[in-house]
Design an enzyme around this catalytic site. Structure first.
Site, PDB file in Angstrom:
ATOM      1  CG  ASP A  90     100.693 116.606  45.559  1.00  0.00           C
ATOM      2  OD1 ASP A  90     100.014 116.255  44.571  1.00  0.00           O
ATOM      3  OD2 ASP A  90     100.947 115.861  46.515  1.00  0.00           O
ATOM      4  CE  LYS A 115      81.524 121.281  46.817  1.00  0.00           C
ATOM      5  NZ  LYS A 115      81.548 121.767  45.416  1.00  0.00           N
ATOM      6  CG  HIS A 169     107.754 146.894  79.498  1.00  0.00           C
ATOM      7  ND1 HIS A 169     106.893 145.848  79.670  1.00  0.00           N
ATOM      8  CD2 HIS A 169     107.821 147.531  80.691  1.00  0.00           C
ATOM      9  CE1 HIS A 169     106.440 145.836  80.924  1.00  0.00           C
ATOM     10  NE2 HIS A 169     107.009 146.849  81.564  1.00  0.00           N
ATOM     11  CG  PHE A 193     116.303 164.713  61.105  1.00  0.00           C
ATOM     12  CD1 PHE A 193     115.557 165.585  61.880  1.00  0.00           C
ATOM     13  CD2 PHE A 193     115.739 164.238  59.930  1.00  0.00           C
ATOM     14  CE1 PHE A 193     114.286 165.979  61.511  1.00  0.00           C
ATOM     15  CE2 PHE A 193     114.458 164.626  59.551  1.00  0.00           C
ATOM     16  CZ  PHE A 193     113.727 165.497  60.351  1.00  0.00           C
TER      17      PHE A 193
END
Length: 529
Positions: free
Chosen positions: A127, A139, A281, A478
């Site tokens: 639009d 405004k 949690h 790792f």
């Protein structure tokens, strides 16, 4: 001016729900109606007198409706400062009539995208005139009332009734703020579509983050913090924010966070056998797959009988009576499930404080998207952790090769570990977690906590041995040293899965070979901070 009487209104809406009734009420109050295209036709079909915008401007709608309201006689009527002599003189000189009320909403861009329309149709549903008018009216809210949401039509009529056909400045300010939010959200949707869908850019130069207020929450993580939940504008996956809350108290900030973590975890098992995840949690404390949901719940609960109190439970299948009966034996804050049968609903209804969320289809765990985290002075943005590992992706690095059962245990433990706060260690055997260690500063301590939980679970259940014996251990990143592996070996684990890539990989592999256990690398880590 504080109160502005409504004498002339421009109505131009895409969503026509309620607009005929609103226009009828305005007309009865002596308001002149001006309208465009389909809105004008709908009002005339209802027997209302309407003046076309084309009659006001002297120009017909053209270019397939792209040009109709972009005209000084429209925007002058919206933007004119009524008590400014120069503005008043310009209005008189150019025969610009004041527009006191604009009722407008925008082309259905979101709906067009979500139904999979082609690019040309999507572009046509951007639009232009609507946002321009809305911004003009907003405004100039000192003199013009702007309404963009059909839900506010009744509020507008109440305002007019209370003020003899006028609106107050406070009302106009409130509607203006809502109008600017509407155009901002609309533009954000469009920019996201261009960036993500049209141009396939994950990180555009300007990132528009938007949302619509779903509800205010009682407080945030702590009572002194304010909180609310917003839902995204534009296409998005559905989750706990869209779930049907069947019963229970209002969801808190922490409830939402925990329920989301539970949903994300259980979604990993949406195509698996009946599976139950118990979280506290936002960390899993027990996950199990079994022949029935009730069996899966019992197995998950037995992994840690202490932590589930006041926790969150998620299932990958619709809840039945047997599972509901087991769940309601202890205090549970939230249950998340695709659905629930009548027997389950009746059992849960006896627990007034238990919040039951039905989400329908579980989300796709491999879906894309962005995660946004505010930091001081900026936003951290990353793609969702949607990486996946299959048996074929595992690289066996030990002399001992894993059996089919061990491979299955590895992947189960690995899947759960990706949803545990780092550093994360998960032991699992036969589709059931044995022990979970979360959020420690070093990986050895996470492993020790997981082993301790497994030992406590065995004692509570009266088992001869801990479930870590014969289990697979997964590490979300790792193993930097062999000490974490030593904990697993001492606990009786026979297989380990980890990303690999540490400087001391050779040392860790040698220790696994020495102990005669199987170990595989995924090449992928899942830090979760």
């Amino acid at each position: 001016m504080t109160q502005i009487p409504i004498r002339r209104a421009l109505l131009s809406v895409s969503d026509k729900s309620g607009v005929v009734e609103l226009a009828s009420r305005l007309a009865k109050g002596g308001v002149e109606l001006v309208s465009t295209g389909g809105t004008a036709r709908a009002l005339r079909d209802a027997g209302l007198q309407v003046r076309d915008v084309a009659d006001v401007t002297g120009f017909p709608e053209m270019m397939d409706g792209r040009v109709k309201t972009l005209h000084p006689l429209i925007h002058g009527g919206l933007l004119a400062v009524r008590d400014d002599p120069e503005h008043a003189a310009a209005m008189e000189a150019h025969e610009i009539g004041a527009i006191d009320l604009l009722v407008s909403n925008l082309y259905p861009f979101e709906e067009t995208v979500m139904r999979g329309a082609g690019r040309d149709e999507v572009i046509e549903n951007i639009d232009i005139g609507g946002p321009a008018m809305i911004r003009s009216a907003a405004k100039n809210h000192a003199f013009v009332t702007i309404v963009t949401d059909p839900e506010d039509y009744a509020v507008l009529l109440e305002e007019l009734a209370a003020n003899d056909g006028a609106t107050t400045l406070e009302f106009r300010k409130r509607m203006a703020a809502k109008a600017f939010a509407a155009t901002a959200g609309y533009d954000a949707m469009i920019s996201q579509w261009f960036a993500f869908a049209d141009q396939q850019r994950l990180f555009p130069e300007m990132l528009a983050v938007n949302g619509r207020l779903a509800s205010m929450l009682r407080y945030g993580e702590n009572p002194h913090q304010q909180a609310a939940i917003y839902t995204p504008l534009g296409p998005h996956s559905k989750g706990v924010a869209q779930a049907e809350q069947v019963q229970g108290k209002e969801l808190s900030y922490n409830n939402y966070a925990d329920a989301d973590a539970a949903l994300e975890l259980i979604a990993e098992f949406r195509d698996a056998d009946p599976t139950v995840a118990i979280l506290k949690h936002a960390n899993p404390c027990g996950v199990a797959t079994a022949g029935t949901l009730a069996e899966a719940y019992r197995a998950a609960f037995d992994c840690d009988r202490i932590s589930p109190f006041g926790g969150v439970i998620a299932t990958n299948r619709s809840l039945d009576g047997a599972t509901a009966a087991a769940i309601t034996e202890i205090l549970t804050d939230v249950v998340v499930a695709p659905g629930a049968d009548d027997e389950a609903l009746a059992l849960f209804a006896k627990k007034k404080n238990l919040r039951l969320l039905l989400v329908g289809e579980l989300p796709n765990p491999r879906r894309g998207g962005l995660q946004v985290k505010p930091i001081a002075g900026g936003l951290l943005v990353q793609g969702r952790d949607n990486g996946a590992v299959a048996v074929a992706d595992l690289r066996v690095v030990t002399a001992t090769r894993p059996t089919e059962r061990q491979l299955a245990d590895m992947l189960f433990a690995w899947t759960v570990a990706r949803h545990v706060k780092s550093n994360a260690i998960v032991f699992a055997r036969d589709g059931v977690t044995a022990g979970i260690g979360a959020g420690q500063m070093n990986r050895r301590d996470s492993a020790r906590i997981a082993v301790l939980r497994a030992q406590e679970a065995a004692e509570a259940a009266g088992w001869k041995h801990s479930r870590t014996i014969g289990s697979a251990m997964a590490s979300d990143a790792f193993l930097p040293f062999a000490d974490g592996l030593d904990v697993a070996i001492e606990a009786g684990a026979t297989a380990v899965v980890q990303p690999g890539g540490a400087m001391r990989d050779d040392e860790v592999i040698a220790r696994a070979d020495e102990a005669g256990i199987a170990m595989a690398f995924t090449g992928m880590r899942h830090f979760r901070h």
